[in-house]
Design an enzyme around this catalytic site. Structure first.
Site, PDB file in Angstrom:
ATOM      1  CG  HIS B  52      -2.018  -1.000   1.193  1.00  0.00           C
ATOM      2  ND1 HIS B  52      -3.062  -0.999   2.099  1.00  0.00           N
ATOM      3  CD2 HIS B  52      -2.265  -2.028   0.336  1.00  0.00           C
ATOM      4  CE1 HIS B  52      -3.885  -1.984   1.810  1.00  0.00           C
ATOM      5  NE2 HIS B  52      -3.437  -2.632   0.755  1.00  0.00           N
ATOM      6  CD  GLU B  54      -1.748   4.083   3.375  1.00  0.00           C
ATOM      7  OE1 GLU B  54      -1.475   3.370   2.381  1.00  0.00           O
ATOM      8  OE2 GLU B  54      -2.895   4.196   3.821  1.00  0.00           O
ATOM      9  CB  CYS B  82      -6.196  -0.673   5.566  1.00  0.00           C
ATOM     10  SG  CYS B  82      -4.492  -1.249   5.399  1.00  0.00           S
ATOM     11  CB  CYS B  85      -1.580   1.598   6.177  1.00  0.00           C
ATOM     12  SG  CYS B  85      -1.226   0.696   4.639  1.00  0.00           S
TER      13      CYS B  85
END
Lengths: 148, 148
Positions: B52, B54, B82, B85
């Site tokens: 992701h 992040e 999420c 992260c």
């Protein structure tokens, strides 16, 4: 002790010798029984706070399979995954999660975020905690005692 | 629009063109104002479910600083992180988290795991949600509409 958890523990012990928090993980193909990847925590040596054993082993297994999902795979890990790793295990579509020691202070499966119980979790593995709990936990306790 | 969120959005748009879910993130040094790293979601191209925006930007910023912690740094990200992260942001010791669109289906800050509200969270950033929410959300909605 299951052979797979033994392999995860061996990885965890290697990590301890390198000054890493001793957590190890393996990913197994459920059909062939083959270990696809085995890894340990590498946060310090990689300067990567996301490099918990579970994330490192997922990356390695995905690379080996050339896929972003690990269908028909199980994970064995020596410590209850944190929220970060619990979510990554969900995203990777791991079928069964076997973990060793429970982690009341940082776990995200049975404690804290309890990620697999949330409506924002779209795939939950079947979870089996406390596998070879004593040996997995002793390794961590010894490591942190030496640091003091 | 803040310049930093604009940079995160530019990264997100680049990701969409490569078939990745369009989420972008930047990490900023709070003292100098310098952007240390900027990144987007790379799950598909890297075969890495943990990639992701992040996580990718944290890895890049940690590498740039040669440290496993990002003290005195802020993150700007186009979507509510999420649980994976959110926890990684905590582990990296990010000071302020600015995010764009809210994510009721997958978010782990204001929704679901609400990681920063858990006793297992040992560092929580200050959180500012809904920054340039419309533009950040539109980008995601357009991406998923085209997939149908």
């Amino acid at each position: 002790m299951t052979d797979y958890m033994l392999q995860a523990l061996t990885k965890a012990k290697d990590a301890a010798r390198q000054g890493e928090v001793p957590v190890g993980a393996v990913i197994v193909d459920r059909v062939s029984g083959e270990v696809i990847a085995a890894a340990a925590n590498r946060c310090e040596q990689d300067h990567d706070p996301s490099a918990h054993a579970e994330i490192v082993v997922i990356r390695a297994a995905c690379k080996a399979k050339g896929d972003v999902r690990l269908f028909d795979c199980d994970m064995y890990v020596t410590l209850e995954p944190c929220a970060m790793c619990a979510a990554a295990i969900s995203f990777a579509r791991i079928k069964n999660l076997y973990f060793g020691a429970y982690d009341p202070k940082g776990g995200g499966v049975e404690h804290g975020a309890q990620f697999y119980n949330q409506s924002t979790c779209h795939h939950a593995p079947d979870v089996y905690g406390g596998i070879n709990e004593q040996e997995c936990g002793d390794l961590l306790r010894e490591f942190f005692q030496k640091l003091r």
